[in-house]
Design an enzyme around this catalytic site. Structure first.
Site, PDB file in Angstrom:
ATOM      1  N   LYS A  66      19.850 -10.300  -0.470  1.00  0.00           N
ATOM      2  CA  LYS A  66      21.177 -10.040  -1.049  1.00  0.00           C
ATOM      3  C   LYS A  66      22.219  -9.865   0.061  1.00  0.00           C
ATOM      4  O   LYS A  66      23.288 -10.484   0.034  1.00  0.00           O
ATOM      5  CB  LYS A  66      21.092  -8.766  -1.906  1.00  0.00           C
ATOM      6  N   LYS A 121      14.897  -0.075   0.303  1.00  0.00           N
ATOM      7  CA  LYS A 121      15.017   0.521  -1.036  1.00  0.00           C
ATOM      8  C   LYS A 121      14.125   1.735  -1.102  1.00  0.00           C
ATOM      9  O   LYS A 121      13.090   1.799  -0.431  1.00  0.00           O
ATOM     10  CB  LYS A 121      14.565  -0.481  -2.091  1.00  0.00           C
ATOM     11  N   THR A 180      29.436  -3.313  -8.673  1.00  0.00           N
ATOM     12  CA  THR A 180      28.310  -4.132  -9.139  1.00  0.00           C
ATOM     13  C   THR A 180      28.721  -4.915 -10.392  1.00  0.00           C
ATOM     14  O   THR A 180      28.484  -6.128 -10.495  1.00  0.00           O
ATOM     15  CB  THR A 180      27.084  -3.244  -9.430  1.00  0.00           C
ATOM     16  N   ASN A 233      25.913   1.992 -15.415  1.00  0.00           N
ATOM     17  CA  ASN A 233      27.105   1.724 -14.606  1.00  0.00           C
ATOM     18  C   ASN A 233      27.414   0.235 -14.478  1.00  0.00           C
ATOM     19  O   ASN A 233      28.548  -0.200 -14.681  1.00  0.00           O
ATOM     20  CB  ASN A 233      26.922   2.384 -13.229  1.00  0.00           C
ATOM     21  N   SER A 254      29.543  -1.131  -0.572  1.00  0.00           N
ATOM     22  CA  SER A 254      28.864  -0.153   0.297  1.00  0.00           C
ATOM     23  C   SER A 254      29.129  -0.496   1.764  1.00  0.00           C
ATOM     24  O   SER A 254      29.341   0.386   2.602  1.00  0.00           O
ATOM     25  CB  SER A 254      27.350  -0.179   0.068  1.00  0.00           C
TER      26      SER A 254
HETATM   27  N1  GLU Z   1      21.449  -0.262  -5.507  1.00  0.00           N
HETATM   28  C1  GLU Z   1      22.401  -1.313  -5.341  1.00  0.00           C
HETATM   29  C2  GLU Z   1      21.688  -2.658  -5.291  1.00  0.00           C
HETATM   30  O1  GLU Z   1      20.604  -2.821  -5.801  1.00  0.00           O
HETATM   31  C3  GLU Z   1      23.348  -1.068  -4.181  1.00  0.00           C
HETATM   32  C4  GLU Z   1      22.720  -0.955  -2.832  1.00  0.00           C
HETATM   33  C5  GLU Z   1      23.676  -0.502  -1.735  1.00  0.00           C
HETATM   34  O2  GLU Z   1      24.852  -0.289  -2.017  1.00  0.00           O
HETATM   35  O3  GLU Z   1      23.198  -0.367  -0.607  1.00  0.00           O
HETATM   36  O4  GLU Z   1      22.215  -3.623  -4.801  1.00  0.00           O
END
Ligand code: GLU
Length: 418
Positions: free
Chosen positions: A94, A106, A190, A221, A350
């Protein structure tokens, strides 16, 4: 929901599909299919009644070739070592497809947070932050929110880390509240990228988003913001769901009113604007122009995919389609904007938060949204260019071709260090 696919195996099969089109050695691909390391820890905290309780927790650092590990921390009973590994891999590709200088990570705790008080969750979160302290840092690994975590948890982690390190380092974590060094636009990011990606897909396919019908599975969210923004773009949100079930109205809902109802009652089910109640599977198989899965992995398996009638899917969730479902949808010519691009707005903002933290200079919301828009549109263009050049079977493979190449380039350019 199906349990047919192990998400880590899904990730690896997605990488294999793309590797077939890349001139990258099997040895390097093998490296890119596994996390660099995984922390598995047990956190024991005191409950409000004085008893102790143990919780399993993980942090997977998948790949740091392009920058510090980056990715959220989720609180969910379904969290497992393999799930966290998969999610950290998806983060790696990503950050690469949107070309921001970060790697992938993660974390998660196996817990249903609804069963615990705020004080218990604070003790648990601070205990996890203590475990994470040697691993994280603004140049090492930067966690963020994910399923069932948000600004509150991020603020606790930042505060614990800063206290233990005796420093000020807001860039150690993102998704913080504004007063704690958060960024404008982060909460919406998101959902925002999910709809920007959908809009680009509609443009590409020469379809009109104005008046298009939309179903949204999951009203957390990402899902509810996507519903709100797509409604503002002139589409009609005809169905939404959450873990209790779904609701339908052919004339469309007011997404904000549905969210307010959910805030009051705990679910969208029972909302006055609804004509009919649906199951989650009904929402996923409605005859709509656009489907937005915004819940968890494996929402659509091969069987359900047979029944999907949407023309375009924009994945707000991570891993909502199993690889077998992908194959079925490919045969039905459904255009799927993959999660690693569609929901990349979260990690992109982020990244902006991290930049602002490091510069101690904060942007207004307009600037955040403009820069986000540019990054998602560029990523979509890179995907389409690769999709057409290789005549690929689906947009997901195109996204992985672009992303894997970028990670492999960073790895190879670093040289070897025997
Ligand atoms: N949890 C979000 C994702 O799956 C954001 C991750 C982030 O901001 O580092 O992309």
């Amino acid at each position: 929901m199906s349990d047919e696919a192990n998400p880590f195996e899904s990730l690896q099969s997605q990488i294999d599909d793309a590797a077939a089109y890349l001139d990258i050695g099997d040895d390097v691909i093998e490296r890119l299919k596994h996390p660099e390391r995984v922390l598995e820890t047990n956190l024991t905290i005191e409950r409000d009644d004085g008893n102790l309780e143990r919780f399993e927790a993980f942090r997977s650092q998948f790949n740091g070739d392009r920058g510090p590990y980056k990715g959220g921390i989720r609180y969910h009973p379904q969290v497992s070592r393999d799930e966290v590994k998969a999610l950290s891999g998806w983060m790696t590709y990503k950050t690469a497809i949107v070309d921001i200088p970060l790697g992938g990570g993660k974390g998660g705790i196996v817990i249903d947070p609804d069963d615990y008080s705020e004080a218990e969750l604070e003790r648990l979160t601070r205990s996890f932050a203590k475990e994470l302290r040697p691993l994280i840092g603004e140049d090492r690994d930067v966690p963020a929110p994910d399923v069932n975590t948000g600004q509150r948890e991020m603020n606790w982690i930042k505060d614990t880390y800063e206290n233990l390190e005796n420093t000020t380092e807001p860039g150690v974590i993102t998704g913080k509240a504004l007063d704690s060094g958060g960024s404008e636009g982060r909460v919406e990011a998101t959902g925002r990228s999910t709809v920007i990606a959908a809009r680009e897909a509609f443009d590409y396919l020469d379809k009109d988003l104005e008046g298009a019908t939309v179903a949204v599975q999951g009203y957390g969210n990402a899902g509810w913001i996507a519903a709100k923004l797509i409604d503002e773009m002139g589409a009609t949100v005809v169905a939404v769901s959450d873990s209790s079930g779904g609701i339908y109205n052919a004339d469309g809902f007011d997404p904000v009113a549905a969210k307010e109802y959910k805030n009051e009652t705990g679910s969208v089910v029972g909302f006055a604007g609804s004509e009919a109640e649906l199951t989650n599977d009904d929402v996923l198989t409605l005859d709509v122009d656009l489907l937005i899965p915004a819940a968890l992995e494996n929402a659509i398996d091969a069987d359900l995919a047979e029944a999907v009638e949407a023309d375009v899917i924009s994945e707000a969730a991570n891993g909502p389609l199993t690889p077998a479902a992908d194959e079925v949808l490919e045969g039905k010519d459904v255009f799927v904007v993959p999660d690693i691009l569609a929901n990349a707005g979260g990690v992109t903002v982020s990244y902006f938060e991290w930049v602002q933290n490091r510069q101690r200079f904060y942007w207004d919301e307009e600037r955040v949204n403009e820069e986000l828009e540019a990054i998602i549109v560029d990523a979509f263009d890179a995907l389409v260019e690769t999709y057409e050049r290789h005549d690929l079977e689906n947009p997901r493979t195109a996204a992985y071709v672009v992303a894997i190449q970028r990670v492999a380039d960073a790895f190879e350019e670093a040289g070897s260090w025997p």
